[in-house]
Design a protein around this motif. Structure first.
Motif, PDB file in Angstrom:
ATOM      1  N   GLU A  25     -45.282 -62.005  -4.563  1.00  0.00           N
ATOM      2  CA  GLU A  25     -45.271 -63.455  -4.454  1.00  0.00           C
ATOM      3  C   GLU A  25     -46.707 -63.931  -4.226  1.00  0.00           C
ATOM      4  O   GLU A  25     -47.518 -63.221  -3.627  1.00  0.00           O
ATOM      5  CB  GLU A  25     -44.380 -63.897  -3.304  1.00  0.00           C
ATOM      6  N   SER A  64     -37.750 -62.154 -12.853  1.00  0.00           N
ATOM      7  CA  SER A  64     -36.379 -61.911 -13.292  1.00  0.00           C
ATOM      8  C   SER A  64     -35.529 -61.639 -12.044  1.00  0.00           C
ATOM      9  O   SER A  64     -36.065 -61.338 -10.966  1.00  0.00           O
ATOM     10  CB  SER A  64     -36.338 -60.711 -14.227  1.00  0.00           C
ATOM     11  N   PRO A  65     -34.199 -61.704 -12.153  1.00  0.00           N
ATOM     12  CA  PRO A  65     -33.352 -61.423 -10.987  1.00  0.00           C
ATOM     13  C   PRO A  65     -33.612 -60.054 -10.345  1.00  0.00           C
ATOM     14  O   PRO A  65     -33.679 -59.975  -9.113  1.00  0.00           O
ATOM     15  CB  PRO A  65     -31.926 -61.549 -11.545  1.00  0.00           C
ATOM     16  N   PRO A  66     -33.800 -58.956 -11.122  1.00  0.00           N
ATOM     17  CA  PRO A  66     -34.096 -57.673 -10.456  1.00  0.00           C
ATOM     18  C   PRO A  66     -35.426 -57.693  -9.688  1.00  0.00           C
ATOM     19  O   PRO A  66     -35.541 -57.085  -8.626  1.00  0.00           O
ATOM     20  CB  PRO A  66     -34.141 -56.666 -11.607  1.00  0.00           C
ATOM     21  N   GLU A  68     -36.814 -60.412  -8.333  1.00  0.00           N
ATOM     22  CA  GLU A  68     -36.568 -61.222  -7.133  1.00  0.00           C
ATOM     23  C   GLU A  68     -35.888 -60.396  -6.050  1.00  0.00           C
ATOM     24  O   GLU A  68     -36.251 -60.493  -4.876  1.00  0.00           O
ATOM     25  CB  GLU A  68     -35.719 -62.444  -7.481  1.00  0.00           C
ATOM     26  N   GLU A  69     -34.927 -59.575  -6.434  1.00  0.00           N
ATOM     27  CA  GLU A  69     -34.227 -58.734  -5.464  1.00  0.00           C
ATOM     28  C   GLU A  69     -35.179 -57.725  -4.828  1.00  0.00           C
ATOM     29  O   GLU A  69     -35.172 -57.512  -3.619  1.00  0.00           O
ATOM     30  CB  GLU A  69     -33.056 -58.015  -6.130  1.00  0.00           C
ATOM     31  N   ALA A  70     -36.030 -57.091  -5.628  1.00  0.00           N
ATOM     32  CA  ALA A  70     -37.014 -56.143  -5.087  1.00  0.00           C
ATOM     33  C   ALA A  70     -37.976 -56.837  -4.132  1.00  0.00           C
ATOM     34  O   ALA A  70     -38.317 -56.289  -3.083  1.00  0.00           O
ATOM     35  CB  ALA A  70     -37.781 -55.469  -6.225  1.00  0.00           C
ATOM     36  N   ARG A  72     -37.338 -59.459  -2.304  1.00  0.00           N
ATOM     37  CA  ARG A  72     -36.606 -59.738  -1.060  1.00  0.00           C
ATOM     38  C   ARG A  72     -36.463 -58.480  -0.208  1.00  0.00           C
ATOM     39  O   ARG A  72     -36.575 -58.531   1.012  1.00  0.00           O
ATOM     40  CB  ARG A  72     -35.225 -60.306  -1.372  1.00  0.00           C
ATOM     41  N   GLN A  73     -36.206 -57.341  -0.861  1.00  0.00           N
ATOM     42  CA  GLN A  73     -35.954 -56.105  -0.122  1.00  0.00           C
ATOM     43  C   GLN A  73     -37.213 -55.432   0.404  1.00  0.00           C
ATOM     44  O   GLN A  73     -37.220 -54.913   1.508  1.00  0.00           O
ATOM     45  CB  GLN A  73     -35.187 -55.115  -1.002  1.00  0.00           C
ATOM     46  N   GLN A  74     -38.303 -55.412  -0.420  1.00  0.00           N
ATOM     47  CA  GLN A  74     -39.472 -54.638  -0.006  1.00  0.00           C
ATOM     48  C   GLN A  74     -40.789 -55.385  -0.091  1.00  0.00           C
ATOM     49  O   GLN A  74     -41.822 -54.845   0.261  1.00  0.00           O
ATOM     50  CB  GLN A  74     -39.552 -53.338  -0.807  1.00  0.00           C
ATOM     51  N   ALA A  77     -42.501 -55.532  -6.350  1.00  0.00           N
ATOM     52  CA  ALA A  77     -41.750 -54.850  -7.411  1.00  0.00           C
ATOM     53  C   ALA A  77     -42.752 -54.103  -8.277  1.00  0.00           C
ATOM     54  O   ALA A  77     -43.910 -54.524  -8.397  1.00  0.00           O
ATOM     55  CB  ALA A  77     -40.961 -55.852  -8.255  1.00  0.00           C
TER      56      ALA A  77
END
Length: 84
Positions: A25, A64-66, A68-70, A72-74, A77
């Motif tokens: 980000e 992309s959604p994957p 964004e998820e990465a 959020r988690q770590q 990406a």
């Protein structure tokens, strides 16, 4: 969500060449080198040389959604491009 993309090139201590993108980000842009090392260490890879660059215009994109998820988690990406 907008992300910054760091084009990363690594020569490993065992002579391999890796090329991958580190996505973060905008607020975490200064953490890209640390995330690179964390990712390499998690895979048991010892870097000899790391070159990382970012282009504001051509390397900023929407996640992309994957991705964004990465993020959020770590917090980052990775997109592996060469030398997996």
């Amino acid at each position: 969500m907008q992300v910054r993309v760091y084009d990363t090139h690594v020569r490993t201590q065992d002579g391999r060449y890796l090329h991958f993108d580190v996505l973060v980000e905008p607020a975490d842009a200064d953490q890209a080198p640390a995330y690179t090392l964390r990712w390499l260490e998690a895979r048991g890879i010892r870097a000899q040389d790391i070159q990382q660059s970012r282009c504001d215009f051509c390397h900023s994109e929407f996640a992309s959604p994957p991705v964004e998820e990465a993020l959020r988690q770590q917090g980052y990406a990775i997109i592996e491009l060469q030398g997996h």
